[in-house]
Write an enzyme that holds these catalytic residues in place. Sequence first.
Site, PDB file in Angstrom:
ATOM      1  CG  LEU A 143      39.311   6.295 -32.314  1.00  0.00           C
ATOM      2  CD1 LEU A 143      37.922   5.691 -32.508  1.00  0.00           C
ATOM      3  CD2 LEU A 143      40.284   5.210 -31.861  1.00  0.00           C
ATOM      4  CG  ASP A 201      54.472   8.720 -33.395  1.00  0.00           C
ATOM      5  OD1 ASP A 201      54.578   9.254 -32.275  1.00  0.00           O
ATOM      6  OD2 ASP A 201      53.590   9.051 -34.222  1.00  0.00           O
ATOM      7  CG  ASP A 240      47.992   9.406 -35.759  1.00  0.00           C
ATOM      8  OD1 ASP A 240      48.351   8.327 -35.282  1.00  0.00           O
ATOM      9  OD2 ASP A 240      47.680  10.390 -35.077  1.00  0.00           O
ATOM     10  CB  SER A 246      38.593  12.383 -36.852  1.00  0.00           C
ATOM     11  OG  SER A 246      38.931  13.279 -35.833  1.00  0.00           O
ATOM     12  CB  SER A 247      42.939  15.627 -37.539  1.00  0.00           C
ATOM     13  OG  SER A 247      43.792  14.916 -36.687  1.00  0.00           O
TER      14      SER A 247
HETATM   15  C1  GLA Z   1      48.892  11.126 -31.387  1.00  0.00           C
HETATM   16  C2  GLA Z   1      49.892  11.541 -32.441  1.00  0.00           C
HETATM   17  C3  GLA Z   1      50.760  10.349 -32.869  1.00  0.00           C
HETATM   18  C4  GLA Z   1      51.344   9.634 -31.668  1.00  0.00           C
HETATM   19  C5  GLA Z   1      50.279   9.340 -30.623  1.00  0.00           C
HETATM   20  C6  GLA Z   1      50.831   8.770 -29.350  1.00  0.00           C
HETATM   21  O1  GLA Z   1      47.959  10.244 -31.933  1.00  0.00           O
HETATM   22  O2  GLA Z   1      49.225  12.059 -33.570  1.00  0.00           O
HETATM   23  O3  GLA Z   1      51.761  10.785 -33.747  1.00  0.00           O
HETATM   24  O4  GLA Z   1      52.412  10.354 -31.124  1.00  0.00           O
HETATM   25  O5  GLA Z   1      49.551  10.509 -30.288  1.00  0.00           O
HETATM   26  O6  GLA Z   1      51.302   7.484 -29.577  1.00  0.00           O
END
Ligand code: GLA
Length: 388
Positions: free
Chosen positions: A127, A36, A175, A129-130
């Site tokens: 997962l 991402d 996320d 949470s933040s």
């Molecule tokens: C964390 C980051 C995301 C992404 C993943 C890896 O969750 O918050 O933005 O980069 O790692 O895919």
Amino acid sequence: MKEKLLKKFAELFGEGGDILSYFSPGRVNLIGGHTDYNGGHVFPCTLTLGTYAVVRKRRDQKLRFFSQNMEQIGILESDLSDLIFNPADGFGNYLKGVIWSFIQKGYSIPYGMDLMVAGDIPSGAGLSSSASLEMVMCLILKEMYDFSDLSLSDLALIAQSAENMYCHIHCGIMDPFTIAMGKKGHALFLDTSNLSYEYIPLHLEHEKLIIAYSNKKRCIANSKYNERRRECETALYDLQKLTTISSLSELTMDAFEMVKSAISDPICVKRARHAVSENQRTIQAARALKENDLILFGKLMNQSHISLRDDYEVTGKELDTLVQAAWEHQGVLGARMTGAGFGGCTVNLVKNESVDSFIEQVGEKYQNTIGYPADFYVVKTGSGVCRC
Ligand code: GLA
């Protein structure tokens, strides 16, 4: 759940006034690891695990936050005139960070709030949470102040900037965007280069999604996450001497093979190879899911883990042990680490009839190798952030 929370809220902050409640899910990324921030595709879904929030606007500028998951901290008190990051504030920083981010963008937040949160996302598990906390605060502020010009995707960008600029964690958009837009029964196929997305039904009739938590907390701030980002940027910088690409994900594998010699550091070649191959795999996986080809989908999950392990080097003994044990179980279609890595969780696609033996066998192998147990969650997809 809601009734219990409202009762607790009244005990803590008193009754009366306009008390609202919200839900914000956690997410699991099925495939598309570390793409991402490289302009690539991701393929996550929102879970029924999440954060509940109960809130009431105040008439002064005080902020009072309470987390039922961290009762020992008590009520965190701060003020709109003092939104400075304070390591002692723990989860409160994510909430303050979002308020700070709204103000930075020119939105006026004149009054404080009493806010209580409670959730069932294991913290530090990867997962989200933040981001779940950040997105719930985004929706609260949007509704409390009627910021009707802000779309859900704008809110996701505000949450991301809070995490990047206030908490100094340089995470990508996956996320908050997933938590904003997630839809029950679907995975979200997101192109992070332009935020275009498609919902793809996740009809798992004969399979279950199982998340295995290694119980090794992944602490993204202390991890090598930012280092990986820098390595990808270095690779891109080198490639731009030879090509006109603006992100690694613009390359196919064939194109990458042709230009990779422009990258001077061999470590950065490996990092870039992961970014390119993972993006291609994610596109293929979304297609496979659309065609209901879960066998291919599972194989792509496995390949994703191998690339994250060997080229990107973000797995570690705990996640590799969980994934290896999953691969050795015949009821498993696919297994990979999910989230940032360096600890946290794996995601597994497991046949219905194998769920119990999967948990038993993988759990046993993990305990025997690592010396402490893993936790297992048979998860369901849930909605995105919402008032409830
Ligand atoms: C964390 C980051 C995301 C992404 C993943 C890896 O969750 O918050 O933005 O980069 O790692 O895919």
